[in-house]
Enzyme design. Structure first.
Site, PDB file in Angstrom:
ATOM      1  N   ARG A 163       0.830  -1.218   0.000  1.00 14.86           N
ATOM      2  CA  ARG A 163       0.000   0.000   0.000  1.00 14.86           C
ATOM      3  C   ARG A 163       0.860   1.263   0.000  1.00 14.86           C
ATOM      4  O   ARG A 163       0.495   2.265   0.595  1.00 14.86           O
ATOM      5  CB  ARG A 163      -0.971   0.026   1.190  1.00 14.86           C
ATOM      6  CG  ARG A 163      -1.931  -1.146   1.220  1.00 14.86           C
ATOM      7  CD  ARG A 163      -2.892  -1.162   0.034  1.00 14.86           C
ATOM      8  NE  ARG A 163      -3.645  -2.404   0.041  1.00 14.86           N
ATOM      9  CZ  ARG A 163      -3.288  -3.500  -0.643  1.00 14.86           C
ATOM     10  NH1 ARG A 163      -2.202  -3.481  -1.394  1.00 14.86           N
ATOM     11  NH2 ARG A 163      -4.012  -4.587  -0.594  1.00 14.86           N
ATOM     12  N   SER A 237     -10.987   0.498   3.723  1.00 22.11           N
ATOM     13  CA  SER A 237     -10.093   0.031   4.783  1.00 22.11           C
ATOM     14  C   SER A 237      -9.285   1.199   5.339  1.00 22.11           C
ATOM     15  O   SER A 237      -8.542   1.844   4.602  1.00 22.11           O
ATOM     16  CB  SER A 237      -9.146  -1.040   4.237  1.00 22.11           C
ATOM     17  OG  SER A 237      -9.884  -2.150   3.763  1.00 22.11           O
ATOM     18  N   GLU A 333      -3.975   3.344   6.442  1.00 18.83           N
ATOM     19  CA  GLU A 333      -3.847   3.291   4.987  1.00 18.83           C
ATOM     20  C   GLU A 333      -4.327   4.626   4.397  1.00 18.83           C
ATOM     21  O   GLU A 333      -3.900   5.029   3.319  1.00 18.83           O
ATOM     22  CB  GLU A 333      -4.699   2.130   4.448  1.00 18.83           C
ATOM     23  CG  GLU A 333      -4.523   1.838   2.988  1.00 18.83           C
ATOM     24  CD  GLU A 333      -5.275   0.594   2.548  1.00 18.83           C
ATOM     25  OE1 GLU A 333      -5.864   0.618   1.465  1.00 18.83           O
ATOM     26  OE2 GLU A 333      -5.310  -0.396   3.322  1.00 18.83           O
TER      27      GLU A 333
END
Length: 337
Positions: A163, A237, A333
């Site tokens: 990520r 998320s 994230e």
């Protein structure tokens, strides 16, 4: 360059639905107008905005927001095994995936229904259901903010990680991604082993695999598990799935026998952040106008009228709580602004 607007609400441009304002705001639809906007942005804070699906605004933005609306999808070349497809950075990611499926360009079907734009995909190295951008990435083009020059970045240049990419680290705030070229397959390599894809395909009565069938299954799973940002403000998320050393995972499993883990290279194990948050009792909790989603504890939500600063504070509380119980540090994230 579109008209410059001042004291402009960003509520329609972030999926948390937070009512924050930009000191100034404009849209760009060409490289020329982007360069013009970058010139005007000198000596003030600058934010390049894509789909606003991975941002948490904690206050008004005291600078210039440039909204990326570069559009276009082109098949630029092909060989015996692959299609090379270039998409402009302002294209909606899911619509790009649907375009690929309609043209039988394989490789991104597992990434269906991820919110955001094409330009954000390599920046975040987005991934879902066993597939990450790095697997289909060929190169991208980006404009250097300081000079207005276009540079090409290959896979190695992007320094992809979990990520993350070089654009979130050493080159953060130095480039604007303008287009991305994907290397897509003529013969699909179906990935149905991750999550509930295989079971969902069976439930859907699929007897012959296709990239559309895999996409349909992923869409069904995501719609079941994740709230629609149009109905409940969220950014998907909120935390990354933590990676720990195998020996540390074995120690955790001795104390928490049901803890799931997925083996990674270099003796690492990935642990689902959602499981940690759920086991720590946060799932479904509400705090006024914000909370943790009832079906997916990895998703923090704004039920309407919530404040970004309160969501940030909730995230910090979850981090501290998980660290205390499991000794694991959760990393956001989402980009917090």
């Amino acid at each position: 360059m579109s008209e410059f607007l001042t004291d402009y609400s960003l509520q329609p441009y972030n999926t948390f639905g937070l009512d924050v304002k930009a000191k100034s705001f404009a849209k760009f639809k060409s490289l020329e107008t982007l360069k013009e906007g970058l010139q005007l942005a000198k000596n003030q804070p600058l934010l390049i905005l894509g789909g606003g699906s991975n941002l948490l605004f904690t206050k008004d933005y005291d600078g210039l927001v440039l909204k990326n609306e570069l559009k276009g999808i082109d098949l630029i070349k092909e060989d015996a095994e692959h299609f090379y497809v270039e998409a402009q950075a302002g294209e909606n990611w899911h619509q790009f995936v649907m375009h690929c499926i309609a043209n039988n360009w394989a490789g991104v079907e597992n990434l269906s229904l991820i919110p955001g734009t094409v330009g954000a995909a390599p920046m975040q190295n987005i991934g879902a259901y066993g597939v990450e951008i790095i697997q289909v990435f060929d190169h991208l083009k980006a404009m250097e903010i300081a000079t207005g020059e276009i540079h090409t970045f290959n896979k190695e240049d992007c320094q992809f990680g979990y990520r993350e990419s070089v654009f979130k680290k050493s080159l953060k705030g130095k480039y604007v991604i303008t287009s991305v070229c994907f290397k897509l397959k003529k013969t699909p390599d179906f990935n149905t082993s991750y999550g509930a894809i295989a079971q969902t395909l069976e439930d859907m009565g699929v007897t012959e695999l296709s990239i559309k069938a895999v996409s349909d299954a992923v869409i069904d799973i995501r719609q079941t598990k994740l709230p629609d940002p149009k109905e409940i403000g969220n950014s998907g998320s909120f935390f990354k799935n933590p990676e720990v050393d195998k020996i540390d995972y074995e120690g955790l499993r001795a104390e928490f026998p049901s803890i799931p883990g997925y083996p990674l290279p270099d003796n690492k194990v990935k642990i689902p952040a959602a499981w940690l948050i759920d086991q720590d009792g946060w799932k479904g909790k509400t705090f006024g106008q914000i909370g943790v989603h009832k079906n997916q504890p990895l998703v923090l939500v704004n039920y309407g009228g919530g404040k970004g600063a309160d969501i940030k504070a909730l995230a910090f509380k979850i981090q501290a709580s998980v660290a205390t119980k499991f000794g694991i540090e959760l990393t956001p994230e989402v980009n917090i602004v």
